[in-house]
Structures are given as C-alpha cells and as structure tokens.
Design a protein around this motif. Sequence first.
Motif, PDB file in Angstrom:
ATOM      1  N   ARG A 191      55.830  55.504  42.728  1.00 30.04           N
ATOM      2  CA  ARG A 191      56.895  54.541  42.399  1.00 30.04           C
ATOM      3  C   ARG A 191      56.372  53.163  42.761  1.00 30.04           C
ATOM      4  NH1 ARG A 191      62.147  56.551  41.841  1.00 30.04           N
ATOM      5  NH2 ARG A 191      63.015  54.658  42.741  1.00 30.04           N
ATOM      6  N   LEU A 192      56.208  52.321  41.759  1.00 30.62           N
ATOM      7  CA  LEU A 192      55.582  51.016  41.966  1.00 30.62           C
ATOM      8  C   LEU A 192      56.403  50.131  42.903  1.00 30.62           C
ATOM      9  CD1 LEU A 192      53.049  49.508  41.180  1.00 30.62           C
ATOM     10  CD2 LEU A 192      54.235  48.600  39.186  1.00 30.62           C
ATOM     11  N   GLU A 193      57.716  50.368  42.974  1.00 32.56           N
ATOM     12  CA  GLU A 193      58.545  49.562  43.876  1.00 32.56           C
ATOM     13  C   GLU A 193      58.288  49.897  45.344  1.00 32.56           C
ATOM     14  OE1 GLU A 193      62.538  50.376  42.794  1.00 32.56           O
ATOM     15  OE2 GLU A 193      62.525  52.455  43.513  1.00 32.56           O
ATOM     16  N   GLU A 194      57.481  50.966  45.584  1.00 33.75           N
ATOM     17  CA  GLU A 194      57.138  51.360  46.952  1.00 33.75           C
ATOM     18  C   GLU A 194      55.625  51.404  47.171  1.00 33.75           C
ATOM     19  OE1 GLU A 194      58.826  55.205  47.122  1.00 33.75           O
ATOM     20  OE2 GLU A 194      60.918  54.512  47.229  1.00 33.75           O
ATOM     21  N   PHE A 195      54.877  51.187  46.139  1.00 32.97           N
ATOM     22  CA  PHE A 195      53.424  51.415  46.153  1.00 32.97           C
ATOM     23  C   PHE A 195      52.699  50.094  46.408  1.00 32.97           C
ATOM     24  CE2 PHE A 195      49.370  51.914  43.745  1.00 32.97           C
ATOM     25  CZ  PHE A 195      48.871  53.041  44.380  1.00 32.97           C
ATOM     26  N   ASN A 196      51.743  50.099  47.357  1.00 30.96           N
ATOM     27  CA  ASN A 196      51.061  48.853  47.729  1.00 30.96           C
ATOM     28  C   ASN A 196      49.536  48.944  47.646  1.00 30.96           C
ATOM     29  OD1 ASN A 196      53.530  47.609  48.365  1.00 30.96           O
ATOM     30  ND2 ASN A 196      53.490  48.456  50.437  1.00 30.96           N
ATOM     31  N   ARG A 197      49.033  49.912  46.882  1.00 31.42           N
ATOM     32  CA  ARG A 197      47.579  50.089  46.829  1.00 31.42           C
ATOM     33  C   ARG A 197      47.043  49.751  45.430  1.00 31.42           C
ATOM     34  NH1 ARG A 197      47.470  55.133  47.815  1.00 31.42           N
ATOM     35  NH2 ARG A 197      46.799  55.733  45.736  1.00 31.42           N
ATOM     36  N   GLY A 198      47.146  48.482  45.088  1.00 30.82           N
ATOM     37  CA  GLY A 198      46.663  48.023  43.789  1.00 30.82           C
ATOM     38  C   GLY A 198      46.924  46.536  43.673  1.00 30.82           C
ATOM     39  N   LYS A 199      46.487  45.958  42.562  1.00 31.52           N
ATOM     40  CA  LYS A 199      46.689  44.512  42.408  1.00 31.52           C
ATOM     41  C   LYS A 199      46.763  44.135  40.937  1.00 31.52           C
ATOM     42  CE  LYS A 199      43.340  41.649  43.492  1.00 31.52           C
ATOM     43  NZ  LYS A 199      42.996  40.866  42.282  1.00 31.52           N
ATOM     44  N   LEU A 200      47.328  42.973  40.704  1.00 31.87           N
ATOM     45  CA  LEU A 200      47.338  42.417  39.354  1.00 31.87           C
ATOM     46  C   LEU A 200      45.921  42.029  38.962  1.00 31.87           C
ATOM     47  CD1 LEU A 200      50.477  40.102  39.652  1.00 31.87           C
ATOM     48  CD2 LEU A 200      50.326  42.257  38.371  1.00 31.87           C
ATOM     49  N   VAL A 201      45.597  42.156  37.695  1.00 35.34           N
ATOM     50  CA  VAL A 201      44.270  41.757  37.228  1.00 35.34           C
ATOM     51  C   VAL A 201      44.156  40.240  37.326  1.00 35.34           C
ATOM     52  CG1 VAL A 201      44.022  43.746  35.719  1.00 35.34           C
ATOM     53  CG2 VAL A 201      45.043  41.645  34.826  1.00 35.34           C
ATOM     54  N   TRP A 202      42.906  39.758  37.388  1.00 31.50           N
ATOM     55  CA  TRP A 202      42.647  38.367  37.764  1.00 31.50           C
ATOM     56  C   TRP A 202      43.403  37.346  36.924  1.00 31.50           C
ATOM     57  CZ3 TRP A 202      41.826  34.999  41.128  1.00 31.50           C
ATOM     58  CH2 TRP A 202      41.403  33.703  40.782  1.00 31.50           C
ATOM     59  N   LYS A 203      43.378  37.482  35.613  1.00 26.42           N
ATOM     60  CA  LYS A 203      43.991  36.453  34.762  1.00 26.42           C
ATOM     61  C   LYS A 203      45.513  36.425  34.884  1.00 26.42           C
ATOM     62  CE  LYS A 203      40.304  35.789  31.394  1.00 26.42           C
ATOM     63  NZ  LYS A 203      39.878  35.808  29.969  1.00 26.42           N
ATOM     64  N   VAL A 204      46.069  37.413  35.541  1.00 22.87           N
ATOM     65  CA  VAL A 204      47.510  37.425  35.821  1.00 22.87           C
ATOM     66  C   VAL A 204      47.754  37.091  37.301  1.00 22.87           C
ATOM     67  CG1 VAL A 204      49.623  38.811  35.714  1.00 22.87           C
ATOM     68  CG2 VAL A 204      47.802  39.148  34.007  1.00 22.87           C
TER      69      VAL A 204
END
Length: 581
Positions: free
Chosen positions: A256-269
């Motif tokens: 659930r992305l609203e609880e998930f903290n192991r990732g990031k937006l891609v650079w241009k975003v």
Amino acid sequence: MPIVAQSTETTDWVSRFADEVIEESERRAPGKPVVVASGLSPSGPIHLGNLREVMTPHLVADEIRRRGREVRHLISWDDYDRYRKVPKGIAGVDEETWSEHIGKPLTSVPAPKGSAYPNWAEHFKAAMVESLAELGVEFDGISQTEQYTSGVYREQILHAMKHRGDIDAILAQYRTKKAPAKKQQQKPVDEAELEAAEGSGAAAEDDGSSGSAGYFPYKPYCGNCEKDLTTVTSYDDDTTELSYTCDACGFAETVRLEEFNRGKLVWKVDWPMRWAYEGVIFEPSGVDHSSPGSSFQVGGQIVGIFGGKQPIGPMYAFVGISGMAKMSSSRGGVPTPADALKIMEPQLLRWLYARRRPNQSFKIAFDQEIQRLYDEWDKLDAKVADGSALPADVAAYSRAVGTAAGELPRTPRPLPYRTLASVADITAGHQDQALRILSELDPENPLSDLDEARPRYDKAEAWINTHVPADQRTIVRDEPDTELLKSLDEASRQSLRLLLDGLAEHWSLDGLTHLVYGVPKVQAGFSADATPKELPPEIKTAQRSFFALLYHLLVGRDTGPRLPTLLLAVGQERVRTLLGA
C-alpha cells in the motif's frame, strides 16, 4: 562584524541575482525566508565542478543576508539515488565486490574499506561538509534518504501517481521529438559536464516506468535485493495498492503506497516536486540540465502539477583544471574542494567562483599557474587597501574574504606564494631553516614566527610536495662545481665577483633582486638602477646567461626558484663557497 560590500549593488552578478531573487520571493512568499537550493549526489568524490552548484547560490544567499534578510540555503544530498557504477581509483574499493551493489540506494552501499562512515553516501558527503565549513558556506542539509524513508513526501508521491497521466503527457512531448543534429563544437565537451548529472540524480534515473500497465513516475526499491531494477505492474488509486516485480532477483510483492517508504519519484519528477515542497526561489543548473528536454526545462512544466513554480535558474558553465587530469567522477584522481584547499587558502578558492558570472567557465590551477593566480590575488588585495580597485573587483574581493557572518581566518603575514613555495622546496621540511630565510626577506620587519606566515606557508609547502615532480625539485649542491668554475672566462668571473661583493649590503629579498638584475647592467657600463627603457636589448640576454650560470653553480640546473629567494635560502656563507669565493 559583518562585511558589507562597498556600493556594488549594480556592479556584480551576485548583487543583480540577489535583487531578482528578493523581488521574486516577495511576489511568491511575502514575509517568508528566501529559499535558495543546491543538489549534490555523494555517488563518489564531489569535485570542483559540483562545487559551483553550491557556490553560486551560496554567494547569492550571502548577499541577501548582508542586506539583513532571512535566507535558507538548502543542500539536498541525493543519497537515495541509485548506485549507478563503481568509480575508478577509489582507495579501498574493488570493482568486482562493489559492482554487486549497483542499483541500490547510495546509503545502502558499504563505504570504502577503512572508512569511518557507515555507508557510501556518508563517506563522500563528509569530505564535502568539511570543505564547505572551511569555505564559510552556511547551509541546511537535507538527506533525501531520510525524507523518503520517513514518509515526508508521501502526499507528493500519491499526488504524482494520481496525476501520472498528466506527467506522462508532458514527458511525451520530448520523447517523440528527434534529437537535433549535433553542432561541431570549438572545444570537446568534458566528460565531467556530461556526468554533472550525477551530482543531482539526472543521469541516475529515466523518466519512469512505462509498460503494459501504463506509465508510473515512481520506482520502488526491491524488498529482497534492495535494487531499483523493478517494474510496477499495477496500481490502484483508491486503495493505493501497488504491485511490482524485480527484474534482478525475481521478487514480487504488493504494497500500500500510502504506507510504503522504500522507493522514490524518478528524477524528472522528483526535482520539481522538491521545488514546490521547499518553495525554492533560486537554484542554478549545469549545462546538461539546460538543453531542450532536459530535467530543468521539463521540470518547469511538471512543477505546476505540484502547485509550485520553477525557480530562477541560471545555467552555470564548466569548471576546468590546469595541472591535473580533466574532472570526471568516473575516473580516479578527480580533484575535489578538499584537494584545492590543501594548496590554496579558502579566500582564493572563493574568489575564483565569485569573480566569474555563472555562465563563464574558468580553471582552477594545480600547476605553476597557481603562483600567477596568487600574484593576481595579492595585487587585488593591495588595490582594495589603497582604494584603487574597480567596484566589481571590490565586490568579488569582499565575497572572497568573508561572509555576512564575518571574515574568514586569514594569514597574518601573507608573503608571496611563489616565495613561500620556493622556501618550502629548498628547505625540504626543515622549519627552522624556513623561518631563517623568511625572517631575512624584510630585515626591517622580520618574521618572528612561522605561524605568522600560516596557513599560506602550509598550502605552498603542500603544493610543492604534491604537485611539483621530483625532477623539478630544488637540491642545492653540497660541493662547488670546480670544473665549471675553472672553465669560466674573465667576464663570467667578473660577474660572480660583482655579486659576491654586494651580498652583505644587499642581503634581503628586495636587495638581492636589485643586485642579481644589476650585475649584468654594471658589467655593460650602465647603472644598476637603469630601467629597461634605458638599456639595449642585449642586456636581457646577458641577464639570462648570468642567471643560468648561477643556477648551475648553486643547484646544477638551468633554472630553479627565483634567484633572490634561492640565495637567501642557501645562506651567505654557502653561496660564497659554491660560487668559488
């Protein structure tokens, strides 16, 4: 006590940008602190080209502080970027072992062997933090690992995923365009310019994940191998359930992305999201970010999705090096701010960045050119002191010697760098000898302690020890060159007698300068005080021949340190012995 630039508001680039930034800040966020920003990726040694990413907004922020305004200089440490490749030439790192970590966040990669720091990012960040402190750069550091893994950007991530179609449409404008034909450049683009993207994550990521499930501006790090070689296979806006698979290890999971903290937006975003989140008014970008379809241009459109505006963003040009290999963080030996600060005082390094507009390239010298740069700096210092410097030069000088908080520590007796280098070369680390020589430079105001010449003396000594080849170091003869002395004609013998006769009377730096240049003049029948305009051209030839003779008799070479300094270093008694007295 704060240093105030002397009526330079309309004469230098820093003041002009400060005017513009203050005006824009009042328009966007009246009454709030002005926000300027830099981004650095600790993916390897942070080099002197990356330093321009910091010094440009630092100088503008400092000018704003001098005017009594509150300002924040943010440095985003892009330590949650993926580990892209193993830099070459890093001590304690072997390519085979560290290649296994490619694709992980920089903070999940082990530090080089022997490091005191917990991970790769902290190891390379630490050296830069130390250098920035020495340079007087005040900043608020932001770890992107901390921001992402603590959920600070959760709302922004969910917003980006909800508006992924809008983001994809913006990016598609550039994906479908054909790349323009490359124009022939007068100079080849240095690899460091192309890799400057590493300093802000641009080279580390693509535009996002596009596949049968559609486009996604978010990339998870794998829950098994920690790498970002993942593909989002589905996403539900209502539940925020996100499914992905890892192309590296085959792992798959639904979160659930609203609880998930192991990732990031891609650079241009990611970059425009941060502009909006932090309210950035001013942030420069390198040449690689300013071309059509680049992250800065595209970010200018995407930032609106997050309710923000693009910062004022001047393009900054390449910083070159003389005396070391071209800057590239993929090669060993890339010169860093710490390398420069070993051989030059922070004031000089600040001045190099302050005196050139961001779009002007310049070089930082690690070779003999550093002596000329120091001569130029000392002349400017004298002109500022007597009031003859131009306003723009006064502004650059003021920004170099201190900040709004006060002056940087300086050398109490700033003797000429080339003199200090010569003394350090000749004395080979014997500080008592160095003090003896330096105390004789100006007999009326002798140096009483070597600390009076520090830290400049230490910088010059470091330059001699690390950047002057062994075959160019000065070794004074132990015994006279009897064969050469026997072979001299009468004119050469006479020149040596004239020099030896005047040693005692002229035993100071200025006195010996007058003496060694005057001997050939006197031999030719002119006054030792005669100016070049009063002398025939052949006098210069005679001077060069005389100098070469002295070098051969003293150090066994055609050239060496400036003769007055060399004579002082050798000492009167030994000079007389080596010259056959």
